[in-house]
Design a protein around this motif. Structure first.
Motif, PDB file in Angstrom:
ATOM      1  N   PHE A 295     -26.303 -73.600  30.434  1.00 23.07           N
ATOM      2  CA  PHE A 295     -25.917 -72.197  30.288  1.00 23.07           C
ATOM      3  C   PHE A 295     -25.282 -71.770  31.616  1.00 23.07           C
ATOM      4  O   PHE A 295     -26.000 -71.540  32.597  1.00 23.07           O
ATOM      5  CB  PHE A 295     -27.132 -71.322  29.990  1.00 23.07           C
ATOM      6  CG  PHE A 295     -27.878 -71.692  28.740  1.00 23.07           C
ATOM      7  CD1 PHE A 295     -27.638 -71.026  27.546  1.00 23.07           C
ATOM      8  CD2 PHE A 295     -28.828 -72.700  28.750  1.00 23.07           C
ATOM      9  CE1 PHE A 295     -28.342 -71.350  26.398  1.00 23.07           C
ATOM     10  CE2 PHE A 295     -29.531 -73.027  27.612  1.00 23.07           C
ATOM     11  CZ  PHE A 295     -29.277 -72.359  26.428  1.00 23.07           C
ATOM     12  N   ASP A 296     -23.960 -71.716  31.633  1.00 25.39           N
ATOM     13  CA  ASP A 296     -23.277 -71.401  32.886  1.00 25.39           C
ATOM     14  C   ASP A 296     -23.724 -72.405  33.944  1.00 25.39           C
ATOM     15  O   ASP A 296     -23.560 -73.598  33.770  1.00 25.39           O
ATOM     16  CB  ASP A 296     -23.541 -69.952  33.292  1.00 25.39           C
ATOM     17  CG  ASP A 296     -22.580 -69.470  34.379  1.00 25.39           C
ATOM     18  OD1 ASP A 296     -21.618 -70.191  34.677  1.00 25.39           O
ATOM     19  OD2 ASP A 296     -22.808 -68.381  34.917  1.00 25.39           O
TER      20      ASP A 296
ATOM     21  N   TYR B  13     -31.447 -63.555  34.639  1.00 27.86           N
ATOM     22  CA  TYR B  13     -31.234 -63.749  33.213  1.00 27.86           C
ATOM     23  C   TYR B  13     -32.535 -63.504  32.457  1.00 27.86           C
ATOM     24  O   TYR B  13     -33.631 -63.494  33.029  1.00 27.86           O
ATOM     25  CB  TYR B  13     -30.738 -65.167  32.921  1.00 27.86           C
ATOM     26  CG  TYR B  13     -29.360 -65.447  33.462  1.00 27.86           C
ATOM     27  CD1 TYR B  13     -28.218 -65.095  32.748  1.00 27.86           C
ATOM     28  CD2 TYR B  13     -29.197 -66.074  34.695  1.00 27.86           C
ATOM     29  CE1 TYR B  13     -26.954 -65.356  33.239  1.00 27.86           C
ATOM     30  CE2 TYR B  13     -27.936 -66.338  35.191  1.00 27.86           C
ATOM     31  CZ  TYR B  13     -26.813 -65.975  34.468  1.00 27.86           C
ATOM     32  OH  TYR B  13     -25.571 -66.215  34.961  1.00 27.86           O
TER      33      TYR B  13
ATOM     34  N   HIS C  75     -29.476 -64.508  28.260  1.00 30.38           N
ATOM     35  CA  HIS C  75     -28.699 -63.277  28.337  1.00 30.38           C
ATOM     36  C   HIS C  75     -28.768 -62.764  29.773  1.00 30.38           C
ATOM     37  O   HIS C  75     -29.834 -62.826  30.408  1.00 30.38           O
ATOM     38  CB  HIS C  75     -29.250 -62.217  27.378  1.00 30.38           C
ATOM     39  CG  HIS C  75     -28.973 -62.510  25.943  1.00 30.38           C
ATOM     40  ND1 HIS C  75     -28.872 -61.519  24.992  1.00 30.38           N
ATOM     41  CD2 HIS C  75     -28.757 -63.662  25.271  1.00 30.38           C
ATOM     42  CE1 HIS C  75     -28.628 -62.043  23.811  1.00 30.38           C
ATOM     43  NE2 HIS C  75     -28.559 -63.364  23.961  1.00 30.38           N
ATOM     44  N   ARG C  76     -27.654 -62.274  30.261  1.00 33.10           N
ATOM     45  CA  ARG C  76     -27.657 -61.681  31.594  1.00 33.10           C
ATOM     46  C   ARG C  76     -28.445 -60.382  31.568  1.00 33.10           C
ATOM     47  O   ARG C  76     -28.266 -59.533  30.694  1.00 33.10           O
ATOM     48  CB  ARG C  76     -26.227 -61.442  32.073  1.00 33.10           C
ATOM     49  CG  ARG C  76     -26.128 -61.135  33.561  1.00 33.10           C
ATOM     50  CD  ARG C  76     -24.733 -61.374  34.089  1.00 33.10           C
ATOM     51  NE  ARG C  76     -23.744 -60.567  33.376  1.00 33.10           N
ATOM     52  CZ  ARG C  76     -22.425 -60.775  33.457  1.00 33.10           C
ATOM     53  NH1 ARG C  76     -21.966 -61.774  34.190  1.00 33.10           N
ATOM     54  NH2 ARG C  76     -21.594 -59.996  32.789  1.00 33.10           N
TER      55      ARG C  76
ATOM     56  N   ILE D 144     -24.915 -65.791  27.306  1.00 33.62           N
ATOM     57  CA  ILE D 144     -24.254 -66.832  28.093  1.00 33.62           C
ATOM     58  C   ILE D 144     -23.926 -68.010  27.187  1.00 33.62           C
ATOM     59  O   ILE D 144     -24.790 -68.501  26.434  1.00 33.62           O
ATOM     60  CB  ILE D 144     -25.156 -67.284  29.263  1.00 33.62           C
ATOM     61  CG1 ILE D 144     -25.570 -66.071  30.105  1.00 33.62           C
ATOM     62  CG2 ILE D 144     -24.454 -68.313  30.113  1.00 33.62           C
ATOM     63  CD1 ILE D 144     -24.415 -65.290  30.677  1.00 33.62           C
TER      64      ILE D 144
END
Length: 851
Positions: free
Chosen positions: A718-719, A756, A817-818, A825
């Motif tokens: 994730f990123d 996050y 999620h941010r 993400i």
């Protein structure tokens, strides 16, 4: 008609060439596959750890070290360069990758055997030789060993090939250059290569003597020998000194009887067929068989010469050259052992052995012309015997390499601050430096402190005998040769080999017993360094043996743990708590700080007030939510049933704190239980007591790991954050119960960091979301925006299952999620983008109904 006949003849020749090349390729591929089978499956044995130890040194240090040893630096330099290219580690292919130079050389041997087989005999014999070599147990053994013998054998055959090309006048100067380079390289690889060069020179001078221009050609040939000598000249003084005054103790005893000599002869002959793993664990049947094969082939050759058959003279010359070039070096090895110094070992025979397969190959080739069924039967029998010996090599425990990897890993896990590590035969310390863990491996990985120093026993006696803090870090103390020759190691303080008097050795052992809390004894080959067993007897007589574990393998190693026989201070410590009114823990609570990926060392002292059964201890680490994050169980040493009453017993324990443990504050608890049935001893009620049997021993602060671990490939990304592992505490649950998920995350290096939320979703069979939970990634005490790059973090999530959910099969997925804007993400599995990342399946079962 003539044109049609010529076309058919040409097509036949083309088909024959294609067939031969196909069989050659198949034989080489078979050889490669067999040499690859179980490559690196076993631990390295002592000699191989020396190879790795030297290969890891700088080139300057490596050369300096080998100058005081018994082998030249060539192979170690090759292994050093290979290691720089492939970076083998304990976690990633140490044994497998370091064995590849030998495997490469083993495959090259097949190609050289074919080339020499065609030169000395013919293409069919060469092909048979390749197939016999492909399955040869002798060649399989050394093609998988991290030593120099297969590389030396390749250089030996290259020397012979170049020499024969010179004799045949095929680009003679070029091949003389190849000879000189390979001869010098062979001498830089293994000193026993000199015996091979003697054999090659005898062959070449014999062939040149029949030449009309022999004087000129012999002078040219001798010039190539001078060239090889000049290339070896920088190392020649070192070689001469090592040969005349070896810096090592005598490794092998001389032959003291005719039966000992005959046993070595049987071992040598048998090795050509069954290597060092003879079926039925005996050499004589295979040695007699090999002697019969040689006799039969020689008799067949004489018969074909008398019959004046085509190629008979060439075949006879090839047999003579092959037998001479193989057995002349072996003869020199035997003569040196019999009349100068005992150097024989069958491993040195391998350097000269690979070409021998052409002799039985020729016998089968000749039999094909006389009795094809006999030739096929001989080949089948040879292959069957070779296969049986190869299977023995791979799977028979009698031929298993010593499992130093497991032995050292066990020692490292059980080492405690204050422990000394004594290596009786001091030169075997490369075993420990090779296999001592230096990096956590896996999400739960733990690494002990690195080896701090390696000190010789007499130096310890002189400089550190009164220093009680000397063993706070892992330290290896190397024993010497008891009452050995002063010339060992040429008297150099840096040598692996040195002498120590018996009185100094006893004084040093007494100082070790006084200075250390416990003493580990790594025993291997100590009958060489201490043939009278003086050190072993002293340890048995003056220390208490706590544990003893054999090193599985063929060399009978042993790892022992001793405790000193000295009295403890009985008055300084008061009881913290007593378990079951039988055994009391002394001292104060244990507050500590430890980095994730390291052991938490706990030196505890106990006292028995009544006779005890065999007891064990369970150490546990709990987070603030009461979740168990680390645990270890261990018995008391010595056994609690052997403890005298009212005597302080020192018991050091270690709790491995996994590398993924989240930094923060934890509670350390202790349970004492019966080894027989696991029943915990009760505790009196108090502030430090939990559930009547768990003692709160203190608070522990866990800090981030000091180094990044070796981790498996990410499940998803994730990123910049990778998901490394996901575990559920159950796969079946009922509505209303709580499922606990443990996920391990790792941030990759980069400038960007953010907070996050982990979004876990329970999905039904259609993929629709049935329930969702959100958690701050890392929790409030260690949010993801503060995570350190490359260091893993284990996060726990308690998932209460809704009481209204119907039974059925569900899938649990995770997303990030941010926190700032709830942006989802994007996730990937490898190179593929995925909408959701599945981390497990849960079977919801119907809830219990009350009657």
């Amino acid at each position: 008609m003539q044109q049609n006949g010529a076309s058919l003849s040409s097509a036949h020749r083309t088909g024959a060439v294609i067939g031969q090349r196909s069989l050659l390729l198949a034989g080489i591929l078979l050889g490669f596959a067999l040499r690859l089978h179980r490559l690196g499956a076993e631990s390295l044995w002592y000699d191989e750890t020396v190879s790795v130890h030297l290969a890891r040194k700088s080139i300057a240090d490596m050369i300096a070290h080998t100058a005081g040893d018994i082998h030249p630096p060539g192979y170690y330099l090759l292994l050093h360069l290979w290691g720089r290219l492939t970076t083998p580690t304990l976690a990633h292919g140490l044994e497998f990758l370091y064995a590849w130079p030998s495997l490469f050389a083993g495959v090259l041997l097949l190609a050289l055997i074919y080339a020499l087989g065609r030169r000395l005999f013919d293409a069919p014999t060469a092909l048979l030789g390749v197939w016999l070599a492909a399955v040869s147990p002798f060649q399989l053994w050394y093609s998988q060993e991290v030593r120099m013998y297969t590389v030396g054998a390749v250089l030996a055959l290259l020397c012979l090939w170049a020499a024969l090309r010179f004799v045949d006048r095929l680009n003679p100067l070029r091949w003389l250059l190849v000879f000189a380079l390979s001869a010098a390289a062979g001498m830089y690889t293994l000193y026993y290569f000199a015996f091979w060069l003697v054999g090659v020179n005898v062959i070449v001078l014999g062939l040149l003597w029949r030449n009309a221009e022999r004087s000129k050609r012999i002078v040219t040939w001798l010039g190539a020998q001078l060239g090889a000598l000049l290339l070896f000249a920088p190392w020649l003084p070192t070689f001469i000194r090592q040969a005349i005054d070896p810096p090592v103790p005598p490794w092998r005893a001389p032959w003291d009887s005719a039966s000992a000599l005959l046993a070595s002869l049987a071992e040598t002959l048998a090795a050509f067929l069954v290597g060092q793993s003879p079926p039925a664990h005996t050499n004589w049947p295979w040695a007699l068989l090999m002697a019969a094969v040689i006799a039969v082939v020689l008799a067949a050759m004489l018969f074909t010469v008398q019959q004046e058959r085509p190629d008979a003279a060439k075949h006879l010359s090839g047999v003579i050259i092959t037998i001479a070039v193989v057995f002349l070096p072996v003869l020199q090895l035997y003569l040196l052992t019999a009349f100068v110094t005992p150097v024989y070992h069958v491993r040195y025979v391998f350097l000269y052995a690979p070409l021998f397969v052409l002799v039985p190959a020729l016998g089968m080739r000749l039999a094909w012309h006389w009795r094809r069924l006999a030739a096929v039967g001989a080949l089948a029998i040879w292959l069957a015997i070779s296969a049986t010996a190869a299977v023995s090599f791979w799977y028979d425990p009698l031929y298993r390499a010593d499992d130093h990897r497991s032995a050292v890993a066990s020692l490292a896990a059980q080492w405690r601050p204050g422990d000394a590590i004594l290596v009786n035969a001091g030169w075997i310390y490369p075993i420990l430096t090779t296999y001592w863990p230096t990096q956590p491996a896996g999400v739960d990985g733990v690494a002990p402190p690195p080896i701090a120093q390696i000190v010789r026993l007499p130096d310890f006696l002189q400089d550190h005998a009164a220093d009680r803090s000397f063993f706070t870090s892992p330290t290896i103390v190397r024993g010497g040769s008891v009452d050995g020759a002063p010339s060992l190691g040429w008297g150099a303080a840096t040598s692996d080999f040195f002498a120590i008097t018996a009185s100094d050795a006893i004084d040093a052992l007494a100082a070790l017993a006084e200075t250390s809390q416990r003493l580990w004894h790594y025993r291997l080959y100590d009958t060489v360094s201490d043939p009278d067993g003086m050190l072993r007897r002293w340890l048995d007589d003056h220390m208490t043996l706590l544990s003893e574990s054999p090193v599985p393998g063929r060399d009978f190693g042993l790892v022992q743990l001793f405790a000193p026989q000295r009295s403890s201070d009985q008055s300084a410590l008061s009881a913290l708590v007593c378990f079951g009114e039988q055994i009391c823990l002394l001292g104060d609570t244990q507050n500590a700080t430890v980095s994730a990926g390291s052991p938490l060392y706990l030196p505890l002292r106990w006292r028995a007030s009544t006779p005890l059964p065999d007891l064990a201890v369970s150490l546990r680490l709990y987070d603030r939510g009461g979740r168990l994050v680390a645990q270890t169980d261990a018995p008391f040493l010595p056994r609690s049933s052997d403890w005298p009453l009212d005597t302080v017993q020192f018991q050091p324990f270690a709790l491995p704190v996994g590398v993924s443990t989240k930094p923060g504050n934890y509670t350390l608890e202790l349970v004492v239980y019966r080894s027989e049935d696991g029943r915990a001893l009760p505790l009196p009620d108090g502030e430090q007591t939990v559930d009547g049997q768990r003692l709160r021993l203190g608070e522990v602060t866990v800090t981030p790991p000091v180094q990044a671990p070796v981790l498996p490939a990410a499940l998803a990304s994730f990123d910049y954050i990778d998901l490394i592992e996901a575990r559920l505490d159950r796969t079946a649950a009922q509505p209303g119960e709580i499922v606990r998920a443990a996920l391990v995350w790792r941030p990759r290096p980069g400038d960007y960091r953010d907070d996050y939320q982990a979004v876990l979703t329970l999905r039904d069979g259609s993929g629709a979301a049935a329930q969702e939970w959100r958690f701050p990634l890392g929790g409030h005490d260690y949010p993801s925006g503060g995570w350190l790059a490359t260091l893993p973090v284990r996060d726990f999530y308690d998932l209460p299952i809704s009481a209204t959910l119907p039974s059925g099969q569900y899938t649990l997925t995770v997303a990030l999620h941010r926190t700032a804007d709830d942006l989802s993400i994007a996730s990937r599995r490898g190179w593929l983008s995925v909408r959701q990342v599945e981390i497990g399946a849960i079977q919801l079962e119907p809830g219990r109904t009350s009657s």
